[in-house]
Design an enzyme around this catalytic site. Structure first.
Site, short mmCIF file in Angstrom:
data_model
loop_
_atom_site.label_atom_id
_atom_site.label_comp_id
_atom_site.label_asym_id
_atom_site.label_seq_id
_atom_site.Cartn_x
_atom_site.Cartn_y
_atom_site.Cartn_z
N GLY A 83 0.80 -1.22 0.00
CA GLY A 83 0.00 0.00 0.00
C GLY A 83 0.83 1.27 0.00
O GLY A 83 2.06 1.25 0.05
N GLY A 149 -3.06 -3.06 5.15
CA GLY A 149 -1.78 -3.19 4.46
C GLY A 149 -0.95 -4.23 5.18
O GLY A 149 -0.71 -4.10 6.39
N CYS A 178 -4.00 6.23 1.12
CA CYS A 178 -3.80 5.01 0.33
C CYS A 178 -3.65 5.31 -1.15
O CYS A 178 -3.79 4.41 -1.99
CB CYS A 178 -4.92 4.01 0.58
SG CYS A 178 -5.11 3.56 2.32
#
Length: 239
Positions: A83, A149, A178
């Site tokens: 991520g 993540g 993100c």
């Protein structure tokens, strides 16, 4: 077939780097096969002081961007999770499962989907329409309420999820959370119109996790060596 037994350890409010160190010790234990008779993994529960973290695609966040975010009064950490950038802070339940995927009989993709499903179970139990979208995480009415993540090496997981309970969402306004343009963030408090704390959510979250992953969660058995708040018996009332 036996049910996987996982420990639960509450770290409380802890710095991000310190929590990484705790994860590392559990990862090393699993890689070494664990101590004789010890459960085969753990859920580490905590919240962090204000910190921005970036994942493996960190090239998008040069030193100037790090300095800007630190100037807001937050820490900044570069990590090995998947991520892009996100925020962690007080009022956000962070769960770091350190698990062997083989014990859960899950692939990495199935594991990430399971984390989403556990949070969706929790949201729906509160009357909220938690759902998936093409982007990883859990969403309520188009806004992200839980970021996910993870890192996985030799089938052992680390990092995990962050669920906004009564987080100050203003911190997210300084980033593109993100890396998803045009999407907002939300919290349980905002969606329910009342204060929802981490302590309110831990017990139902653990129940949702057990149901989703078909495992048994037990408190850490060495509190004198690991001085944290552990999960009480369910009949003992809320945490």
């Amino acid at each position: 077939m036996s049910v996987p037994v996982l420990r639960v350890r509450r770290l409380g409010l802890v710095g991000y780097a310190e929590a990484l160190g705790v994860q590392g010790r559990y990862v090393r234990e699993l890689k070494a096969g664990g101590e004789a008779g010890s459960p085969g993994g753990a859920l580490l529960l905590c919240e962090h002081p204000a910190v921005y973290t970036v994942g493996v695609r960190r090239g998008r966040y040069p030193g100037e961007e790090e300095a800007r975010l630190r100037g807001l009064g937050a820490d900044f950490q570069r990590t090995d999770r998947g991520g892009l950038i996100t925020f962690h802070g007080p009022g956000q339940l962070v769960c770091y499962p350190v698990l062997h995927l083989g014990a859960l009989r899950r692939s990495l993709r199935s594991y990430v989907c399971g984390l989403e499903s556990a949070v969706i179970r929790l949201c729906r139990g509160l009357g909220l329409p938690g759902e998936r979208q093409p982007d990883t995480g859990v969403w309520v009415r188009g806004n992200k309420i839980c970021a996910i993540g993870v890192h996985c090496a030799r089938h052992i997981t680390s990092h995990g999820l962050a669920l906004n309970c009564n987080t100050d969402l203003g911190w997210f306004g300084h980033i593109v959370p993100c890396g998803i343009v045009g999407k907002g963030v939300t919290s349980l408090t905002q969606e329910l119109g009342r204060q929802v704390t981490i302590d309110d959510i831990i017990a139902p979250f653990l129940e949702a996790f057990e149901e989703e992953f078909q495992c048994q969660l037990v408190p850490e058995q060495n509190p004198e060596q690991n001085p944290v708040q552990n999960r009480p018996d369910r009949d003992a009332g809320p945490l």
